[in-house]
Design a protein around this motif. Structure first.
Motif, short mmCIF file in Angstrom:
data_model
loop_
_atom_site.label_atom_id
_atom_site.label_comp_id
_atom_site.label_asym_id
_atom_site.label_seq_id
_atom_site.Cartn_x
_atom_site.Cartn_y
_atom_site.Cartn_z
N ALA A 1 0.81 -1.12 -0.04
CA ALA A 1 -0.18 0.21 -0.04
C ALA A 1 0.97 1.18 0.02
CB ALA A 1 -1.01 0.12 1.20
N LYS A 2 2.00 1.11 0.48
CA LYS A 2 3.01 2.40 0.92
C LYS A 2 3.56 2.64 -0.66
CE LYS A 2 3.99 2.40 5.49
NZ LYS A 2 5.16 2.07 6.81
N LEU A 3 4.07 1.56 -1.18
CA LEU A 3 4.59 1.65 -2.55
C LEU A 3 3.46 2.18 -3.59
CD1 LEU A 3 6.63 -1.82 -2.34
CD2 LEU A 3 7.49 0.67 -2.58
N ARG A 4 2.35 1.76 -3.40
CA ARG A 4 1.35 2.23 -4.54
C ARG A 4 1.01 3.72 -4.10
NH1 ARG A 4 -0.64 -0.81 -8.82
NH2 ARG A 4 -0.33 -3.12 -8.27
N TYR A 5 1.11 4.08 -3.06
CA TYR A 5 0.69 5.59 -2.39
C TYR A 5 1.78 6.32 -2.98
CZ TYR A 5 0.23 9.37 0.64
OH TYR A 5 -0.06 10.78 0.93
N ALA B 1 -6.15 1.96 -1.39
CA ALA B 1 -7.16 2.11 -0.54
C ALA B 1 -7.92 0.72 -0.06
CB ALA B 1 -8.33 3.09 -1.10
N ARG B 2 -7.79 0.00 -0.96
CA ARG B 2 -8.32 -1.40 -0.78
C ARG B 2 -7.18 -2.23 0.38
NH1 ARG B 2 -9.82 -1.58 -6.26
NH2 ARG B 2 -8.21 -2.74 -6.78
N ASP C 1 -6.78 3.99 6.21
CA ASP C 1 -5.78 4.93 5.83
C ASP C 1 -6.37 6.13 5.37
OD1 ASP C 1 -3.42 6.94 4.97
OD2 ASP C 1 -2.02 4.97 5.27
N ARG C 2 -6.19 7.29 6.12
CA ARG C 2 -6.90 8.64 5.72
C ARG C 2 -6.44 9.43 4.97
NH1 ARG C 2 -9.30 11.14 11.66
NH2 ARG C 2 -10.81 9.27 12.22
#
Length: 330
Positions: A153-157, A183-184, A189-190
């Motif tokens: 998720a961090k890498l995608r973000y 997000a999925r 995570d806001r």
């Protein structure tokens, strides 16, 4: 277990099997040479044993985090790239590793690539961020999906942030896809949710602007099509008017030529009037002579005597006018 490349030279292997790929994917040859020189100067050369290299990579990652916290992004970048170099084996060496060893390497490499993407993002190297995040996602495929979901998720973000920046690598559609997947993976995570909404708004505005530009272009094309015949008539009329103006300008005389024409015209008018008077005089004279055929001889002689001086006077009047015309023509 020692996994150095010095003992490998198996026959039948191509050159690509004997080259390290992770670091070459993240930087070019000159940058790689500079990094190795820096590691040597700092006493951070890579060991040969697998366990030692895993420990060395963890040390460099911790050191890079310290430099990042101090705001020294250059040293933090060097430490993160050094950690990648410590965990970089050629494919021939990876074939000699066990499944557990490969998983240990992937587990150590994945957070390093995540931190490297963050350092590059802070430095504004957005294309390099995308390369680092993409390498991290490829590394995550070697691990169980549920165990590395937060890191993915961090890498995608972070890749989405890099793709949303202005520049040649801007890709809002790709950023939206990364944020939706992130997000999925991290539904609570806001920060990811807020960034996702911002990306959607940017995409709406960008599509509205492109649609408006498309509509305006089509409207202009239709207007030119409708105004085509009228424009052709207007062009033809303006061409004819300009041609007439040029002909009028060409027909006008210069002041000197106009003065000369005025003088010549005046002289010709005077000559014409005098010729008329002379013709009328002779006609009357001959008519009088025919009507009085029985006049005496002395009257005929008198008429001839009077006609000579009159003709002389007329010659004196006509000759100067002709001379004046000749002078003007010269």
């Amino acid at each position: 277990m020692a996994c150095g490349s010095s003992g490998l030279g198996l026959p039948g292997m191509n050159a690509g099997m004997l080259k390290e790929h992770w670091l070459r994917h993240l930087c070019n040859d000159d940058e790689r040479a500079q990094l190795l020189d820096w590691l040597k100067c700092e006493g951070l050369q890579r060991p040969q044993n697998l366990d030692d290299r895993l420990e060395h990579a963890a040390h460099l990652r911790a050191l890079g985090n310290e430099w990042y916290a101090r705001g020294d992004l250059r040293r933090a970048l060097h430490c993160m790239l050094g950690a990648v170099h410590a965990l970089d084996w050629v494919p021939a060496e990876q074939l000699a590793q066990s499944d557990d060893q490969r998983q240990q390497v992937a587990e150590s490499l994945l957070p390093v690539l995540g931190n490297l993407a963050m350092v590059l993002l802070k430095r504004g190297s957005f294309e390099a961020v995308q390369r680092a995040a993409t390498a991290g996602l490829r590394c995550a495929q070697k691990l169980p999906a549920e165990t590395c979901a937060p890191l993915r998720a961090k890498l995608r973000y972070r890749r989405a942030l890099a793709r949303g920046e202005e520049g040649p690598s801007r890709d809002l559609d790709g950023a939206l896809e990364d944020l939706q997947i992130a997000a999925r993976l991290e539904p609570t995570d806001r920060e990811i949710r807020a960034c996702l909404e911002t990306c959607k708004n940017l995409l709406r505005k960008e599509r509205a602007v492109s649609r408006e530009a498309r509509d305006k272009s089509s409207t202009c094309t239709e207007a030119r099509t409708l105004a085509g015949p009228t424009s052709a008539v207007d062009d033809r009329l303006s061409t004819e008017d300009s041609r007439k103006e040029r002909s009028v300008q060409e027909s006008e005389l210069s002041p000197a030529a106009e003065c000369f024409a005025r003088v010549v015209g005046r002289c010709l008018g005077r000559c014409r009037r005098r010729c008329r008077k002379t013709t009328s005089f002779f006609n009357n004279l001959f008519a009088a002579a025919r009507g009085h055929a029985k006049v005496s001889l002395w009257r005929s002689a008198a008429a001839v005597a009077l006609l000579g001086p009159i003709l002389g006077a007329l010659a004196l009047l006509v000759i100067p006018s002709q001379q004046a015309v000749t002078d003007l023509s010269r």
